[in-house]
Design an enzyme around this catalytic site. Sequence first.
Site, short mmCIF file in Angstrom:
data_model
loop_
_atom_site.label_atom_id
_atom_site.label_comp_id
_atom_site.label_asym_id
_atom_site.label_seq_id
_atom_site.Cartn_x
_atom_site.Cartn_y
_atom_site.Cartn_z
N SER A 234 -0.40 1.04 2.74
CA SER A 234 -1.85 1.21 2.80
C SER A 234 -2.24 2.42 3.66
CB SER A 234 -2.49 -0.09 3.29
OG SER A 234 -3.85 -0.09 2.98
N ASP A 315 -4.31 -6.06 -6.55
CA ASP A 315 -4.72 -5.64 -5.20
C ASP A 315 -6.23 -5.35 -5.20
OD1 ASP A 315 -5.32 -4.00 -2.98
OD2 ASP A 315 -3.29 -3.18 -2.91
N HIS A 350 -2.36 -6.93 -2.08
CA HIS A 350 -2.18 -5.93 -1.02
C HIS A 350 -1.34 -6.46 0.15
CE1 HIS A 350 -3.61 -2.01 0.45
NE2 HIS A 350 -3.76 -2.54 1.66
N1 LIG Z 1 -9.83 -7.34 7.62
C1 LIG Z 1 -8.61 -7.96 7.33
C2 LIG Z 1 -7.85 -7.21 6.30
C3 LIG Z 1 -7.12 -6.03 6.79
C4 LIG Z 1 -5.92 -5.76 5.94
O1 LIG Z 1 -5.78 -6.23 4.83
N2 LIG Z 1 -5.03 -4.96 6.50
C5 LIG Z 1 -3.82 -4.69 5.80
C6 LIG Z 1 -3.68 -3.23 5.68
S1 LIG Z 1 -5.08 -2.58 4.79
C7 LIG Z 1 -4.82 -0.91 4.78
O2 LIG Z 1 -4.33 -0.25 5.62
C8 LIG Z 1 -2.68 -5.30 6.56
O3 LIG Z 1 -1.56 -4.85 6.48
N3 LIG Z 1 -3.00 -6.36 7.30
C9 LIG Z 1 -2.08 -7.03 8.16
C10 LIG Z 1 -1.34 -8.18 7.53
O4 LIG Z 1 -0.47 -8.72 8.22
O5 LIG Z 1 -1.60 -8.54 6.36
C11 LIG Z 1 -7.82 -8.22 8.59
O6 LIG Z 1 -8.36 -7.96 9.65
O7 LIG Z 1 -6.65 -8.66 8.51
#
Ligand SMILES: N[C@@H](CCC(=O)N[C@@H](CSC=O)C(=O)NCC(=O)O)C(=O)O
Length: 373
Positions: A234, A315, A350
């Site tokens: 991401s 996603d 995602h």
């Molecule tokens: N707001 C949510 C979602 C944030 C989220 O999905 N973060 C992803 C990366 S998005 C793009 O860079 C992520 O990797 N989250 C961490 C995980 O362990 O899934 C939130 O605060 O989590």
Amino acid sequence: MITVSAYNCSRRNLSSSLLFPLFKSQARRQPLSSFTSSTTRNHHPSAVSTPFPRPRCYHPTPKLTKLKISQRAIFADKMGLTVKATIASFGGKLFKLSHPSTSTGTDMAVNIYLPPSALKSPGTKVPVLIYLSGLTCTPENCSEKGFFQHGASKRGLAVVYPDTSPRGLNLPGEKDSWDFGEGAGFYVDATQEPYKKGYNMYSYITSELPKVLFGDEEFGKYLDSERVSITGHSMGGHGALSLYLKNPGMYKSVSAFAPIANPCECAWGKKAFGGYLGEENKEEWKKYDSTDLIKGEAWRGNKDARVLVDVGTGDNFYKQGQLLPENFEKAVKEAGVEGVTVRYQEDYDHSYYFMASFSDDHVDHAAKYLGLL
Ligand SMILES: N[C@@H](CCC(=O)N[C@@H](CSC=O)C(=O)NCC(=O)O)C(=O)O
């Protein structure tokens, strides 16, 4: 978990206690000067320079032996990696570390996984895969649930998991949203107040962190500074692609999960680049945008780009237009670049369920160009 105060972390007791049995078994110390004798393998056709400066040149650790012990402790405390915990994983060891950073002006957390092959044959340096994480992440997310250690153990490479931003600067607005500021450094060097004070994740990842890792008296013995690849997810996928494309030859290959592939054209990128680089400075934005970088002189017509991208069709961020991998693919085609594989994985989202399902593939992609396959 073993927690150690920085005061106790002089180089002396690192070897004898914290990293036991990893370093205790290594009775003979390998001089740092031996780093310079390692030969370069698998030159990338587009490589224009030696990827990372040789550790001896920029890290003063060898001189520690000439210092008194009291001075050495202070010095190590300022420059080196402090071990917070050591965790067995897939036959190897995951080290949770921190170090003071001049790029960010804060302590930075970083995790390193050493595979069993490195631990069994001290003195044999293993290639390194740097994993850049996404929005809101710390070094823990992928270490705990990305399953990169599975493939890394099998192929014999180390994985480095850096943090995603400085933490604790207490700048105004830094914690107001999850997609900007803390946990969202976007792998750029900020030019705007107040963020330019410490949001220099581009310099941190490409310059300072390699110096810290490869120059470290202990970890430097295990990590091959001339065989480094990069990957990410991401925001970290944008980081991996853009750092690779901005620095031909620095990394042997790149891969990315659900990368923000055209940040200049999506909401996340516009917010981050506007805040860190200035709303009006669109030419500066392009210098960190993979879709623009691939069309640049350094890559146009390249026949061996060594890029692997996976995107899940389920996603939601992809569906919302935050990732824009098609724009990247179009640019690749226009630039006549070959060796770029973009895969669309049916139904995957995602999350780290997606990552864990394909992390072996991404390790293998790196392993191929790091001379392990
Ligand atoms: N707001 C949510 C979602 C944030 C989220 O999905 N973060 C992803 C990366 S998005 C793009 O860079 C992520 O990797 N989250 C961490 C995980 O362990 O899934 C939130 O605060 O989590």
